[in-house]
Design a protein around this motif. Structure first.
Motif, PDB file in Angstrom:
ATOM      1  N   GLY A  91       0.787  -1.231   0.000  1.00  0.00           N
ATOM      2  CA  GLY A  91       0.000   0.000   0.000  1.00  0.00           C
ATOM      3  C   GLY A  91       0.815   1.274   0.000  1.00  0.00           C
ATOM      4  N   TRP A  92       2.086   1.180  -0.393  1.00  0.00           N
ATOM      5  CA  TRP A  92       2.918   2.377  -0.465  1.00  0.00           C
ATOM      6  C   TRP A  92       2.480   3.258  -1.630  1.00  0.00           C
ATOM      7  N   ARG A  93       2.835   4.516  -1.547  1.00  0.00           N
ATOM      8  CA  ARG A  93       2.484   5.480  -2.597  1.00  0.00           C
ATOM      9  C   ARG A  93       3.752   6.165  -3.102  1.00  0.00           C
ATOM     10  N   PHE A  94       3.626   6.750  -4.294  1.00  0.00           N
ATOM     11  CA  PHE A  94       4.718   7.554  -4.848  1.00  0.00           C
ATOM     12  C   PHE A  94       4.179   8.937  -5.172  1.00  0.00           C
ATOM     13  N   ALA A  95       4.954   9.971  -4.855  1.00  0.00           N
ATOM     14  CA  ALA A  95       4.521  11.353  -5.113  1.00  0.00           C
ATOM     15  C   ALA A  95       5.747  12.210  -5.407  1.00  0.00           C
ATOM     16  N   TYR A  96       5.488  13.389  -5.918  1.00  0.00           N
ATOM     17  CA  TYR A  96       6.555  14.342  -6.218  1.00  0.00           C
ATOM     18  C   TYR A  96       6.525  15.506  -5.234  1.00  0.00           C
ATOM     19  N   GLN A  97       7.646  16.195  -5.142  1.00  0.00           N
ATOM     20  CA  GLN A  97       7.750  17.354  -4.267  1.00  0.00           C
ATOM     21  C   GLN A  97       8.598  18.429  -4.942  1.00  0.00           C
ATOM     22  N   SER A  98       8.591  19.620  -4.353  1.00  0.00           N
ATOM     23  CA  SER A  98       9.512  20.692  -4.730  1.00  0.00           C
ATOM     24  C   SER A  98       9.355  21.151  -6.174  1.00  0.00           C
ATOM     25  N   ALA A  99       8.122  21.164  -6.677  1.00  0.00           N
ATOM     26  CA  ALA A  99       7.873  21.662  -8.034  1.00  0.00           C
ATOM     27  C   ALA A  99       8.280  23.121  -8.142  1.00  0.00           C
ATOM     28  N   GLY A 100       8.712  23.510  -9.333  1.00  0.00           N
ATOM     29  CA  GLY A 100       9.150  24.882  -9.545  1.00  0.00           C
ATOM     30  C   GLY A 100       7.989  25.855  -9.636  1.00  0.00           C
ATOM     31  N   PHE A 151      16.550  11.824  -3.682  1.00  0.00           N
ATOM     32  CA  PHE A 151      17.585  12.697  -3.132  1.00  0.00           C
ATOM     33  C   PHE A 151      18.582  11.869  -2.328  1.00  0.00           C
ATOM     34  N   VAL A 152      19.846  12.256  -2.348  1.00  0.00           N
ATOM     35  CA  VAL A 152      20.850  11.462  -1.627  1.00  0.00           C
ATOM     36  C   VAL A 152      21.557  12.224  -0.517  1.00  0.00           C
ATOM     37  N   CYS A 153      21.218  13.500  -0.296  1.00  0.00           N
ATOM     38  CA  CYS A 153      21.819  14.205   0.830  1.00  0.00           C
ATOM     39  C   CYS A 153      20.894  15.326   1.287  1.00  0.00           C
ATOM     40  N   ASP A 154      21.182  15.844   2.465  1.00  0.00           N
ATOM     41  CA  ASP A 154      20.392  16.950   3.001  1.00  0.00           C
ATOM     42  C   ASP A 154      20.656  18.226   2.208  1.00  0.00           C
ATOM     43  N   HIS A 155      19.603  18.896   1.821  1.00  0.00           N
ATOM     44  CA  HIS A 155      19.686  20.227   1.216  1.00  0.00           C
ATOM     45  C   HIS A 155      18.316  20.864   1.352  1.00  0.00           C
ATOM     46  N   VAL A 156      18.086  21.961   0.649  1.00  0.00           N
ATOM     47  CA  VAL A 156      16.879  22.747   0.939  1.00  0.00           C
ATOM     48  C   VAL A 156      15.595  21.978   0.665  1.00  0.00           C
ATOM     49  N   GLU A 157      15.591  21.087  -0.340  1.00  0.00           N
ATOM     50  CA  GLU A 157      14.372  20.323  -0.619  1.00  0.00           C
ATOM     51  C   GLU A 157      14.032  19.331   0.488  1.00  0.00           C
ATOM     52  N   ILE A 158      15.015  18.960   1.265  1.00  0.00           N
ATOM     53  CA  ILE A 158      14.787  18.082   2.418  1.00  0.00           C
ATOM     54  C   ILE A 158      14.548  18.916   3.671  1.00  0.00           C
ATOM     55  N   LEU A 159      15.497  19.807   3.962  1.00  0.00           N
ATOM     56  CA  LEU A 159      15.502  20.528   5.234  1.00  0.00           C
ATOM     57  C   LEU A 159      14.397  21.575   5.332  1.00  0.00           C
ATOM     58  N   TYR A 160      13.971  22.113   4.185  1.00  0.00           N
ATOM     59  CA  TYR A 160      12.868  23.085   4.214  1.00  0.00           C
ATOM     60  C   TYR A 160      11.566  22.460   3.716  1.00  0.00           C
ATOM     61  N   ASP A 161      11.576  21.923   2.502  1.00  0.00           N
ATOM     62  CA  ASP A 161      10.321  21.455   1.903  1.00  0.00           C
ATOM     63  C   ASP A 161       9.673  20.350   2.741  1.00  0.00           C
TER      64      ASP A 161
END
Length: 304
Positions: free
Chosen positions: A206-215, A248-258
């Motif tokens: 029952g896992w899902r896939f989604a997108y994030q951090s659209a421009g 994503f493979v490391c911490d950056h703004v899409e992880i730490l903020y989004d």
């Protein structure tokens, strides 16, 4: 001699090293198109809230050091950024000065899109200018060591919940404009294949896939958005969510903020429990995967 060894160039997006760097960084990202004062304020505020800078350079350098250790003496690993210092072209100049004639390029984004990894390939070829041979690893999101490293992060994160079996797992990746689909871009299929492989390793259903951090453009972007999926499922009564940002493979703004700020604020408004997997950063599994694809690329070109 350097000419008898192989240079490895790990490439990442780049990010501002200070709040003063945000405007020139955005100018580079936007290809010289003017940045509105409103957008500049918004992006500066995002970086201010994650410590005033991006950690992506230091984290990529740590990945490079670990990959270099795994590869051993026949290779020298460098770091180049697409949109900030050290730029790919700057690192390419260093590689030439130090006498290397063969370069394996690896983008620290495991899944191929012509719009993302393809852009790095173009910059690498422009930087080479006939001065060295290149071999680009276009995709490595199916490497068993990478998949197992993500799966282990999933197992660790699920233990933060009182009832792990009740957690809704949502894999995420950076959205891209929908127009990539018209050209048959493999990005969505590669991402879903990686997510499915991790889910199988951990027996997730029952896992899902989604997108994030659209421009912030008028063009339609790939969806569904992770925030919309969380909202939808919360409305159906789900109370616990684990985001797995597999793109994503490391911490950056899409992880730490989004994720850590925006999606956490959404979770609080919805009254649900939201966690995310820890970023791989220089995890030994990630390092093993990158080192292996580098060795393979060099061997296939006859460089080792």
């Amino acid at each position: 001699m350097a000419a008898d060894r192989v240079a490895v160039l790990l490439m990442a997006y780049g990010g501002p090293g200070s709040l003063d760097d945000v405007q020139p960084y955005l100018d580079d990202v936007r290809g010289g198109r003017p940045t509105s004062p409103e957008l500049l304020r918004e992006i500066r505020e995002r970086y201010a809230r994650i410590g005033g800078r991006s950690p992506i350079l230091e984290l990529t350098q740590a990945q490079a050091a670990a990959v270099g250790g795994a590869l051993g003496g026949g290779f020298q690993v460098y770091v180049g950024m697409r949109h900030w210092h050290p730029y790919i072209r700057e690192t390419a100049d260093e590689v030439v000065r130090e006498g290397y004639r063969a370069v394996v390029g690896v983008v620290m984004a495991p899944h191929y899109s012509a719009m993302s990894v393809g852009a790095y390939e173009k910059k690498l070829l422009e930087a080479a200018q006939g001065r060295f041979e290149t071999a680009l690893v276009r995709s490595w999101g199916d490497h068993p060591a990478f998949l197992e490293a993500v799966a282990e992060r999933v197992s660790q994160a699920l233990q933060r919940f009182p009832s792990p079996s009740a957690v809704q797992v949502i894999f995420t990746a950076h959205s891209l404009p929908q127009r990539i689909l018209a050209a048959g871009d493999p990005y969505p299929d590669e991402l879903r294949a990686s997510a499915a492989a991790v889910a199988k390793r951990r027996g997730l259903s029952g896992w899902r896939f989604a997108y994030q951090s659209a421009g912030a453009t008028a063009d339609p972007w790939l969806g569904p958005d992770a925030g919309d999926v969380i909202t939808e499922l919360a409305g159906e009564g789900r109370k616990a969510f684990l985001l797995v940002p597999i793109g994503f493979v490391c911490d950056h703004v899409e992880i730490l903020y989004d994720i850590d700020i925006e999606y956490q604020a959404l979770a609080q408004r919805l009254g649900v429990h939201l966690e995310r997997t820890d970023s791989l950063n220089d995890d030994p599994g990630l390092v093993a995967a990158v080192a292996d694809v580098v060795r393979t690329a060099a061997r296939e070109r006859g460089w080792t």
